[in-house]
Structures are given as C-alpha cells and as structure tokens.
Design an enzyme around this catalytic site. Structure first.
Site, PDB file in Angstrom:
ATOM      1  N   LYS A 129      40.285  -8.707   0.977  1.00  0.00           N
ATOM      2  CA  LYS A 129      39.652  -8.911   1.881  1.00  0.00           C
ATOM      3  C   LYS A 129      40.411 -10.016   2.870  1.00  0.00           C
ATOM      4  O   LYS A 129      41.276 -10.642   2.446  1.00  0.00           O
ATOM      5  CB  LYS A 129      38.250  -9.819   1.626  1.00  0.00           C
ATOM      6  CG  LYS A 129      38.320 -11.087   1.015  1.00  0.00           C
ATOM      7  CD  LYS A 129      38.394 -12.347   1.844  1.00  0.00           C
ATOM      8  CE  LYS A 129      38.847 -13.662   1.069  1.00  0.00           C
ATOM      9  NZ  LYS A 129      39.690 -14.750   1.633  1.00  0.00           N
ATOM     10  N   ASP A 157      33.992 -16.180  -4.181  1.00  0.00           N
ATOM     11  CA  ASP A 157      34.182 -14.726  -3.534  1.00  0.00           C
ATOM     12  C   ASP A 157      33.745 -13.619  -4.035  1.00  0.00           C
ATOM     13  O   ASP A 157      33.562 -12.368  -3.573  1.00  0.00           O
ATOM     14  CB  ASP A 157      35.591 -14.899  -2.918  1.00  0.00           C
ATOM     15  CG  ASP A 157      35.803 -15.906  -1.813  1.00  0.00           C
ATOM     16  OD1 ASP A 157      34.946 -16.250  -1.204  1.00  0.00           O
ATOM     17  OD2 ASP A 157      37.171 -16.041  -1.736  1.00  0.00           O
TER      18      ASP A 157
HETATM   19  P1  ATP Z   1      41.155 -16.527  -2.684  1.00  0.00           P
HETATM   20  O1  ATP Z   1      41.116 -15.625  -1.186  1.00  0.00           O
HETATM   21  O2  ATP Z   1      39.800 -16.179  -3.187  1.00  0.00           O
HETATM   22  O3  ATP Z   1      41.372 -17.774  -2.425  1.00  0.00           O
HETATM   23  P2  ATP Z   1      43.684 -15.723  -3.648  1.00  0.00           P
HETATM   24  O4  ATP Z   1      43.927 -14.416  -2.945  1.00  0.00           O
HETATM   25  O5  ATP Z   1      44.227 -16.965  -2.722  1.00  0.00           O
HETATM   26  O6  ATP Z   1      42.128 -16.023  -3.730  1.00  0.00           O
HETATM   27  P3  ATP Z   1      44.273 -14.878  -6.177  1.00  0.00           P
HETATM   28  O7  ATP Z   1      45.255 -13.989  -5.897  1.00  0.00           O
HETATM   29  O8  ATP Z   1      42.812 -14.267  -6.331  1.00  0.00           O
HETATM   30  O9  ATP Z   1      44.053 -15.839  -5.121  1.00  0.00           O
HETATM   31  O10 ATP Z   1      44.463 -15.824  -7.404  1.00  0.00           O
HETATM   32  C1  ATP Z   1      44.634 -17.234  -7.579  1.00  0.00           C
HETATM   33  C2  ATP Z   1      45.137 -17.501  -8.974  1.00  0.00           C
HETATM   34  O11 ATP Z   1      44.163 -17.015 -10.022  1.00  0.00           O
HETATM   35  C3  ATP Z   1      46.679 -17.124  -9.426  1.00  0.00           C
HETATM   36  O12 ATP Z   1      47.255 -18.237  -9.197  1.00  0.00           O
HETATM   37  C4  ATP Z   1      46.476 -16.467 -10.853  1.00  0.00           C
HETATM   38  O13 ATP Z   1      47.188 -17.019 -11.954  1.00  0.00           O
HETATM   39  C5  ATP Z   1      44.752 -16.455 -11.029  1.00  0.00           C
HETATM   40  N1  ATP Z   1      44.250 -15.239 -11.598  1.00  0.00           N
HETATM   41  C6  ATP Z   1      43.392 -14.792 -12.543  1.00  0.00           C
HETATM   42  N2  ATP Z   1      43.211 -13.838 -12.550  1.00  0.00           N
HETATM   43  C7  ATP Z   1      43.801 -13.040 -11.611  1.00  0.00           C
HETATM   44  C8  ATP Z   1      43.743 -11.515 -11.137  1.00  0.00           C
HETATM   45  N3  ATP Z   1      43.099 -10.663 -11.572  1.00  0.00           N
HETATM   46  N4  ATP Z   1      44.626 -11.406 -10.018  1.00  0.00           N
HETATM   47  C9  ATP Z   1      45.335 -12.369  -9.342  1.00  0.00           C
HETATM   48  N5  ATP Z   1      45.372 -13.717  -9.691  1.00  0.00           N
HETATM   49  C10 ATP Z   1      44.547 -13.901 -10.860  1.00  0.00           C
END
Ligand code: ATP
Length: 291
Positions: free
Chosen positions: A8, A135
C-alpha cells in the site's frame, strides 16, 4: 494455496494527536498498489504447528514473522489439528513504509480461514488482524480507503482514477516506531487536506488528488534522510503530478497520469541512483488475495 499480499501507499497521512495510551490518532488515505509478495500455504496433515521459509535470509522465519503470527492466531483459536507450511516470497521492500509485513499477515489470515474452512467473514478476519498490527485490517479490506483511529477504523472510498505510481526506495531502513516517537503531534504546522482529498476521489479528479497529497511524517524522516527530498524533486522534474513519502518512509512515490513519462523516469532513476530500488506500479481496487 497461493496468495497475493499487495503493498500500500499513503496518498495522505495526517496525525491528529497523541493519545494517552501513547498511540497516535491518524487520518490517512490508503491505496493498494499492484506490487505484491507471494504467500504459499500448504497444509501438513499429521503434523502440528507451523513451518516457514522466506526468500530473504535476514527476515525471521519464526513466530516473529507477521505471517506466522497471523496464521498461528487463527490456528490456535480454532484448534486446527493439521500443521501448516508457509512459503513467503518477498517482493515488497522491507521496512519501507509499504506495509509489506502487515499485508503478509492479512494474506495469511485470509488463506488460513479458507484452507481450514474456518468460516470467518471479512469483518471477523479484520478484527483479528487488528491484534497483529494497526494496518492489517486495511490490508484485508484493500482498495482506496480512509483509515482513522490508530488506522483500524476504515471507510472504503471509490477507486482512484487510472494512473501510474512510480516507487523509489532508498537503501535505508526507517523504524515506524521511532518516527512516531520523534513526532511532536501538537506542533504540526501543516496538515494535509484529507477531506478535500476524499472529495477529489469521489469526483474522480486525479489533479484534485495530486494537489492534496501530504504526509506529516515527512517532517521527521526527511531531515535525517535528505535523499527522500532529492527523490521527490526528481519525481516532479520527471513529470509526476505530485510526489510524497509513503508511511514513515523512506519510500517515495510519484503519481503519473502518463505511463510513458513514468517509464522514462523509471529507467533514468535506475541508471542515476543504482542504490535506490525503483519500480513502476499502479493503483489496485481490492481484488482479494487469491492468485
Ligand atoms: P508499515 O508501512 O506498516 O510501517 P513497513 O513497510 O515500514 O510497514 P515492514 O516491511 O512491514 O515495514 O516490516 C517492518 C519490520 O517487521 C521488519 O524489520 C521485519 O523484521 C519485521 N517483519 C516481520 N514479519 C515480516 C514480513 N512478513 N515481511 C516484512 N517484515 C516483517
């Protein structure tokens, strides 16, 4: 069972206040895009518990992974007797502001519900998703939506007009928790016009959407990571109608009405910023998780 877990972006992200419990009250316009992770679920009859493998060696493949957490939450509640194998192929950049982990969790909830015929409706899955992350309910709902509360109060909006989204992800990780922690919610000078954006979405005006894009978290993330501002300027110079940081960053996206322009800029940015991952994608109107 093969599932798609879409990324997203935030077309608008406003923070209204910090609540007594430490969470921030937000108003965000969320948009699903075409980029996705692939989640493959395979039941393991005669076994118990979850086994997992991921395509990225540095991601946890255990109970810390959000897809594992989601699957185990449902399997425990419904006393599923079989085991489950989860294969996660990551294409969404990690810790980038694209909700990759939340979307993997959403896909796991949808998949486990179907695979083991648990009979939960979408609302039931969304309620359980909120226990995993703010989210996750949105990642189950998908499409264009207003998210309020801490992100879990959702109102679906009409799909946004046909357009192209160029995503550039600099090679830095940003912690969502730290960004919110550093935000002085009572001293935000400029709030995005979220109501105006909702009107523009209802009027199917891409120009109206572009002119109201805004993200209050830029004021925290950009000063420490000036490459974000550089990429925003590159997007605008390359013909984007508007450009914004997504979520808590560091991903930047540009909104384009014209595919050719977006492709030219994609190729140009890939050459000039080899350390930045640049992809062309587009808004997606829901469509569920099954492949
Ligand atoms: P948001 O936009 O909701 O803040 P994000 O895109 O910034 O999320 P994610 O990629 O969802 O961040 O992941 C952040 C942290 O969550 C990572 O540091 C990772 O170690 C942990 N994590 C746990 N499960 C997952 C997964 N399936 N995919 C990615 N990261 C994961």
């Amino acid at each position: 069972m093969l599932l798609r877990a879409n990324a997203k972006i935030n077309l608008a992200l406003d923070v209204l206040r910090k609540r007594e419990d430490g969470y921030h009250e937000v108003r965000m316009i969320m948009q699903t895009v075409g980029m996705y992770d692939r989640v493959t679920l395979t039941p393991l009859p005669g076994e118990t518990g979850i086994r997992m493998e991921t395509s990225l060696p540095y991601l946890p493949a255990n109970e810390k992974n959000l897809a594992w957490k989601a699957a185990s939450l449902l399997m425990e509640e419904f006393h599923v007797e079989d085991g489950l194998h989860i294969r996660l192929d990551k294409f969404i950049p990690v810790a980038a502001g694209l909700a990759g982990g939340s979307s993997d969790a959403a896909a796991a909830l949808v998949g486990v519900n179907e695979l083991f015929s648990l009979g939960l409706a979408r609302n039931g899955l969304m309620e359980r998703g909120a226990k995993i992350g703010a989210d996750v309910p949105y990642c189950i709902l998908q499409g264009t939506a207003l998210a309020e509360g801490i992100g879990e109060k959702l109102t679906s909006l009409p799909p946004m007009p046909k357009s192209w989204i160029l995503i550039s992800r600099p090679n830095i990780s940003v912690s969502t928790k730290q960004v919110y922690g550093a935000l002085a919610a009572d001293r935000i000078k400029e709030h995005p016009d979220v109501d105006g954006m909702i009107e523009a979405i209802r009027a199917r005006s891409l120009a109206g959407i572009a002119s109201r894009m805004g993200n209050v978290l830029e004021s925290v993330t950009i000063p420490d990571n000036p490459v974000i501002e550089t990429l925003k300027q590159e997007m605008l110079r390359g013909g984007a109608m508007a450009s914004l940081m997504s979520g808590s960053g560091p991903t930047v996206f540009g909104l384009f009405s014209d595919r050719d322009r977006a492709e030219i800029l994609r190729d140009d940015l890939r050459k000039r910023y080899p350390g930045v991952r640049t992809f062309l994608t587009w808004p997606v109107n829901g469509g569920g998780n099954r492949i």
